[in-house]
Design an enzyme around this catalytic site. Structure first.
Site: not given
Ligand SMILES: Cc1ncc(COP(=O)(O)O)c(C=O)c1O
Length: 448
Positions: A153, A255, A282
């Site tokens: 994700y 990521d 986060k």
């Molecule tokens: C691994 C990862 N990348 C990207 C995101 C997207 O972040 P945001 O919710 O701040 O857009 C998340 C959100 O949970 C995530 O877990």
């Protein structure tokens, strides 16, 4: 089945005011909220207030927070160090139409801690961060396709809304997953741009990558599958990705929006593998909306507005690097010393052990995954290699346990992933284990 109803009945009894709010919310907000990722059936609790590791819902029920806003609140709710600097800043303006010095401090902290960061830029979400890593990779390579793992994700923009929580029955073979849309409404051709590989299956994934190497701009990966189950990559798998991308002029993107919790330098420090670009979010905003992306200077320089001819990659955002978020983030990172990381990891290891103990005593197969202060509970004795193993778990039983934990005063993510904050101590972990024991005992009791 009878016990599922019983946890549900208990939940309905405890959450009447949340239900009323949800009914009201649905009149103005589709489904009653603005964030599908935190919806759970039959309806979520509405939160009234929170402090430390406690969250109080609209019915006045106080729960221990073992998720911290999807892993964000590593210091718990409203930590003094963050509240103080934010309150001070609010008197001096919230957001300006010119840079502020606080972003330098947060940028410096991140560049000093994260192995891949020569330079960094801020955004307002992890979604914008991964979007920018992919765009930069395309700009620097002149190629278009990306590779990602099934179950990874990376936020909600088109390019990564592919093969996230797929239905295995429709997604092709485990070894050669099809690219599956994670949402309706993707632009034409989006799926053709994404090569999907199985997580942690080194030899098979390498073969697929080799077959696409001339078209790939980037490989993007969570070093630990986060929101789908806190499943760490093997060092072998990440090493393969590092070597393959290096050998073929492809950008490797980690990521670390969730996995940055693993160590002060993120999972890349934990594994000793340095990607070309990294996305964050986060915890680095101290509870305020944030994302960041950074990495190799030659790639990040694409964003430089002073370059001859201007920046090669566009980047704007009204709230990017606003002073409130920058101060909250820097105050959070200041608190996160190596000693604090060590204690967080120890407390989480204690939690993992206590959960396993409950499982062993009640003869319920349990595995607890995760790195550092992150954990995921899985009710299976089958080996957990990748997304398909998580998808094979008993979803109805997991939901029963989730509702049961809510009934027992514990808040996690609805798929039983969690995060430990510095506010959680031994007493809270013991309370978690006792709650889980009661929930499992009820689940195991013969139905009447
Ligand atoms: C691994 C990862 N990348 C990207 C995101 C997207 O972040 P945001 O919710 O701040 O857009 C998340 C959100 O949970 C995530 O877990």
């Amino acid at each position: 089945m009878a016990e599922t109803v019983s946890e549900l009945e208990r939940y309905l009894q405890l959450t009447g005011k949340s239900k009323d709010l949800w009914e009201d919310a649905k009149q103005y907000l589709p489904g009653g909220d603005s964030r599908n990722s935190i919806f759970w059936a039959p309806y979520p609790i509405f939160v009234d207030r929170a402090s430390g590791c406690h969250v109080v819902d609209s019915d006045g029920t106080d729960r221990l927070d073992f998720i911290g806003t999807m892993t964000t609140l590593i210091l718990g709710h409203s930590p003094k160090a963050v509240v103080d600097v934010v309150q001070q800043q609010l008197q001096q303006g919230v957001v300006y139409n010119a840079p502020n010095a606080h972003q330098i401090r947060l940028a410096k902290l991140l560049c000093e801690r994260i192995p891949s960061f020569d330079l960094v830029r801020f955004t307002n979400s992890g979604t914008e961060a991964t979007l920018n890593t992919i765009r930069a990779a395309r700009a620097v390579t002149g190629k278009s396709k990306i590779a990602k793992v099934e179950g990874g994700y990376h936020g909600s923009h088109d390019q990564v809304s592919v093969s996230v929580r797929v239905n295995p029955a429709k997604a092709g073979e485990r070894s050669h997953p099809n690219a599956m849309a994670a949402t309706e409404g993707l632009g034409d051709g989006t799926l053709d741009q994404v090569v999907v590989i199985p997580f942690n299956e080194t030899a098979i994934a390498l073969k697929t990558l080799e077959g696409n190497k001339d078209d790939l701009a980037a490989v993007i990966i969570e070093p630990m599958l986060g929101s789908v189950g806190m499943l760490p990559a093997t060092a072998e798998f990440l090493t393969m990705l590092r070597e393959f991308t290096k050998d073929n002029g492809i950008v490797l993107i980690f990521d670390e929006v969730i996995s940055y919790r693993a160590a002060s330098g993120g999972a890349q420090e934990y594994y000793g593998i340095t990607p070309d670009l990294t996305s964050l979010g986060k915890i680095i905003g101290g509870g305020f909306s944030i994302g960041a992306f950074g990495g190799r200077k030659d790639i990040m320089d694409l964003y430089d507005p002073t370059a001859p001819g201007g920046p090669r990659v566009a980047h704007a955002g009204t709230f990017n690097a606003n002073p409130v978020t920058m101060l909250a983030g820097a105050a959070t990172l200041d608190e996160l010393t190596p000693d604090v990381y060590r204690k967080l990891a120890e407390m989480t290891e204690y939690l993992r052990a206590e959960i396993l103990k409950v499982g062993a005593e009640l003869e319920v197969p349990i595995q607890v995954t995760g790195l550092g202060s992150l954990f995921g509970i899985h009710f299976t004795s089958d080996e957990l290699v990748g997304y398909r193993d998580i998808a094979a778990e008993d979803a109805a039983f997991r939901h029963q346990v989730f509702l049961g934990l809510l009934n027992e005063g514990i808040l996690m993510a609805s798929n039983l992933v969690g995060a430990v904050s510095t506010e959680i101590g031994k007493a809270e972990v013991d309370a978690f284990a006792a709650a889980l024991r009661r929930v499992l005992e009820r689940a195991l009791a013969p139905s009447t």
